[in-house]
Design an enzyme around this catalytic site. Structure first.
Site, short mmCIF file in Angstrom:
data_model
loop_
_atom_site.label_atom_id
_atom_site.label_comp_id
_atom_site.label_asym_id
_atom_site.label_seq_id
_atom_site.Cartn_x
_atom_site.Cartn_y
_atom_site.Cartn_z
N SER A 176 37.59 25.16 42.89
CA SER A 176 38.57 25.64 42.31
C SER A 176 39.34 24.61 41.32
CB SER A 176 39.81 26.19 43.40
OG SER A 176 38.98 26.77 44.44
N GLY A 214 33.03 53.30 64.19
CA GLY A 214 33.20 52.71 65.64
C GLY A 214 31.96 51.75 65.86
N GLU A 232 33.67 32.87 40.80
CA GLU A 232 34.40 33.33 39.72
C GLU A 232 35.94 33.11 39.95
OE1 GLU A 232 31.38 33.35 37.68
OE2 GLU A 232 32.93 34.22 36.39
C1 LIG Z 1 26.92 32.95 46.26
C2 LIG Z 1 27.80 31.99 45.15
C3 LIG Z 1 27.54 31.96 43.74
C4 LIG Z 1 28.14 30.91 43.12
N1 LIG Z 1 27.43 31.05 41.60
C5 LIG Z 1 28.17 29.96 40.91
C6 LIG Z 1 27.62 29.69 39.54
O1 LIG Z 1 26.69 30.59 39.22
N2 LIG Z 1 28.09 28.79 38.70
C7 LIG Z 1 29.18 27.95 39.20
O2 LIG Z 1 29.86 27.02 38.53
N3 LIG Z 1 29.83 28.17 40.45
C8 LIG Z 1 29.04 29.12 41.30
N4 LIG Z 1 29.79 29.31 42.34
C9 LIG Z 1 30.91 28.47 43.08
C10 LIG Z 1 32.09 29.28 43.08
O3 LIG Z 1 32.61 29.46 41.90
C11 LIG Z 1 32.93 28.16 44.11
O4 LIG Z 1 32.54 28.27 45.17
C12 LIG Z 1 34.59 28.71 43.95
O5 LIG Z 1 34.91 28.34 42.93
C13 LIG Z 1 35.32 27.97 45.02
O6 LIG Z 1 35.30 26.49 45.05
P1 LIG Z 1 34.73 25.89 46.37
O7 LIG Z 1 33.71 26.73 47.02
O8 LIG Z 1 34.70 24.63 45.89
O9 LIG Z 1 36.25 26.03 47.11
P2 LIG Z 1 37.28 25.21 47.06
O10 LIG Z 1 37.78 24.87 45.76
O11 LIG Z 1 37.45 23.97 47.97
O12 LIG Z 1 38.29 26.21 47.99
C14 LIG Z 1 38.69 26.15 49.38
C15 LIG Z 1 39.69 27.03 49.56
O13 LIG Z 1 40.84 26.42 49.18
C16 LIG Z 1 41.74 27.29 48.40
N5 LIG Z 1 42.28 26.66 47.24
C17 LIG Z 1 41.79 25.78 46.44
N6 LIG Z 1 42.82 25.22 45.67
C18 LIG Z 1 43.86 26.03 45.99
C19 LIG Z 1 45.09 26.03 45.45
N7 LIG Z 1 45.56 25.08 44.54
N8 LIG Z 1 46.10 26.67 46.10
C20 LIG Z 1 45.66 27.52 47.19
N9 LIG Z 1 44.43 27.63 47.56
C21 LIG Z 1 43.68 26.83 46.98
C22 LIG Z 1 40.74 28.41 47.90
O14 LIG Z 1 41.20 29.56 47.43
C23 LIG Z 1 39.50 28.53 49.26
O15 LIG Z 1 40.27 29.47 49.96
C24 LIG Z 1 29.00 30.36 43.36
C25 LIG Z 1 29.51 30.38 44.86
C26 LIG Z 1 29.00 31.13 45.59
C27 LIG Z 1 29.32 31.31 47.09
#
Ligand SMILES: Cc1cc2nc3c(=O)[nH]c(=O)nc-3n(C[C@H](O)[C@H](O)[C@H](O)COP(=O)(O)OP(=O)(O)OC[C@H]3O[C@@H](n4cnc5c(N)ncnc54)[C@H](O)[C@@H]3O)c2cc1C
Length: 409
Positions: free
Chosen positions: A150, A362, A388
């Site tokens: 994120s 159910g 995304e």
């Molecule tokens: C199947 C799949 C395909 C993907 N494909 C791609 C791809 O092609 N290219 C690519 O670059 N990435 C890709 N991703 C990565 C995806 O974009 C990230 O998983 C996503 O952006 C979330 O980042 P993270 O997993 O590090 O979660 P984190 O950022 O660590 O977030 C964990 C939790 O904390 C919350 N959080 C984080 N920051 C805040 C904030 N400031 N305020 C409130 N809540 C917050 C989030 O909402 C989440 O609930 C993919 C992921 C999956 C699962």
């Protein structure tokens, strides 16, 4: 300004064609692809041929295919490539969400090249997808890192100039089609201390020394789609592969490249979520028709129908937001807020649709009889509220824009 909610003849015909394909060709194989964790290349090749013979990039446009300004103008005049994309994405995801992500083409790598590439780069990197008779080709988008999902501004993959090359070091994770991609747009930083201003975007081609595939993820849902880790170790990327050239990066342009991508792709992801949500909703409607209409007491039937109506309303609202965001993109209007709105609502509405469908059916809904579709959709849908940009992040984007833009609301 006129408001028009009806689709033109071309869009309707295209939607009908893809709807039939999703129902008759894609859906019947969705469970097998989920079990096997992939889709046979022959099948994907046939789909790519079909898209070409339909005289359009129907299936591939959903994830970004077109390139230069001229095409953009043309697509605007015809009613818009983004609108076309959201319509196609919803229908294909109704058939199978994993299938859509497996389609050959530039995928999520397309929008940043289109938004920020030089004419020469667009030609060079899109050209590889023209030959659909040769080996299938994919593009990918590498932004996420183990410590920066994120928090996009916090990427740590480093890049430094060395003669006519850039040297990249770092790790990207969860990259869709990352292992099979002919090239991946990799985001790196010249100095993490500079934040967004330090970001650079590179097109890194498969086979570049120092560019390797790490782990392939075992996922809960969308199992047909490949999700890979990418490792860059002293990876030397030619300077011509810096997206847009050096002058592009005078003011946070690398970061903007990543963000512009989202403005185009978030409505598409929202539309995909709507497709899966609608699949679950349709399933539940059929179940209610078959099991409730004559055989259950009226109050219970009414309560169930009220729940279905709520799901239908939310999906319809989400779809309308995806159309609006796509229409704005097609008309060259800034749509960051609207793109986030469409994705935020669609993800939640579709998750709700899948949960309600299971509950309405159910016990039948909770039995994974050789992986039945309801169970698969339940596993597939969650990620649409994660990739995304998570739902929480969309809501932050929306609220920031609303606060800075109160007058227009
Ligand atoms: C199947 C799949 C395909 C993907 N494909 C791609 C791809 O092609 N290219 C690519 O670059 N990435 C890709 N991703 C990565 C995806 O974009 C990230 O998983 C996503 O952006 C979330 O980042 P993270 O997993 O590090 O979660 P984190 O950022 O660590 O977030 C964990 C939790 O904390 C919350 N959080 C984080 N920051 C805040 C904030 N400031 N305020 C409130 N809540 C917050 C989030 O909402 C989440 O609930 C993919 C992921 C999956 C699962």
């Amino acid at each position: 300004m006129a408001i028009e909610f009806s689709l033109g003849k071309k869009h309707l015909e295209m939607r009908e064609g893809i709807r039939a394909l999703a129902k008759n060709v894609i859906r019947p194989q969705a469970l097998a692809w989920d079990r096997e964790g992939g889709i046979p290349e022959d099948f994907l090749r046939n789909m790519a041929r079909m898209a070409t013979s339909m005289g359009s990039n129907a299936m591939r446009s959903g994830l970004g295919e077109d390139d230069d300004k001229k095409n953009e103008e043309k697509s605007r005049a015809k009613g818009g490539g983004n609108l076309f994309g959201v319509l196609a994405s919803e229908e294909l995801a109704w058939g199978d969400g994993g299938f859509l992500l497996c389609l050959p083409g530039p995928g999520l790598g397309g929008p940043p090249v289109r938004a920020s590439g030089t004419p020469e780069q667009k030609k060079r990197f899109f050209e590889v997808f023209q030959d659909i008779e040769g080996p299938l080709k994919w593009g990918a988008y590498g932004l996420t890192e183990p410590a920066a999902g994120s928090d996009v501004a916090g990427i740590r993959t480093s890049c430094r100039k060395d003669g006519k090359h850039w040297v990249l070091n770092g790790r990207k994770c969860y990259i869709t089609n990352g292992a099979r991609a002919s090239w991946t747009v990799i985001f790196a930083t010249i100095d993490p201390g500079l934040g967004r201003a330090g970001h650079r975007a590179f097109v890194v081609e498969k086979g570049t020394p120092g560019f390797a595939v790490g782990r392939i993820e075992e996922k809960m849902g969308l199992r047909a789609s490949e999700t890979a880790e990418l490792v860059l170790e002293d990876c030397r990327v030619p300077e011509e592969n810096l997206l847009g050239g050096e002058e592009k990066y005078v003011s946070k342009e690398g970061f903007m490249t990543a963000m512009k991508t989202f403005d185009n792709t978030r409505p598409l992801v929202g539309a995909m979520a709507c497709g899966i949500g609608r699949a679950a909703y349709d399933y539940a409607c059929d179940f209610v028709k078959d099991n409730y209409v004559l055989s259950r007491p009226i109050p219970r039937y009414a309560a169930i129908v009220e729940r279905l109506a709520k799901v239908g309303r939310s999906l319809d609202a989400a779809r309308t937001l995806t159309w609006r965001a796509a229409w704005m993109a097609d008309n060259g209007l800034a749509n960051a807020k609207e793109a986030s709105m469409s994705k935020a609502l669609a993800g939640q509405a579709a998750i709700r649709a899948c949960i309600e469908a299971i509950e309405i059916c159910g016990a039948e809904g909770s039995i994974a009889r050789d992986h039945q579709l309801l169970e698969k959709w339940f596993r597939d849908i969650k990620v649409y509220d994660i990739f995304e940009g998570t739902g929480q992040i969309q809501r932050i984007v929306i609220s920031k824009r609303l606060i800075s833009d109160l007058k227009s609301f």
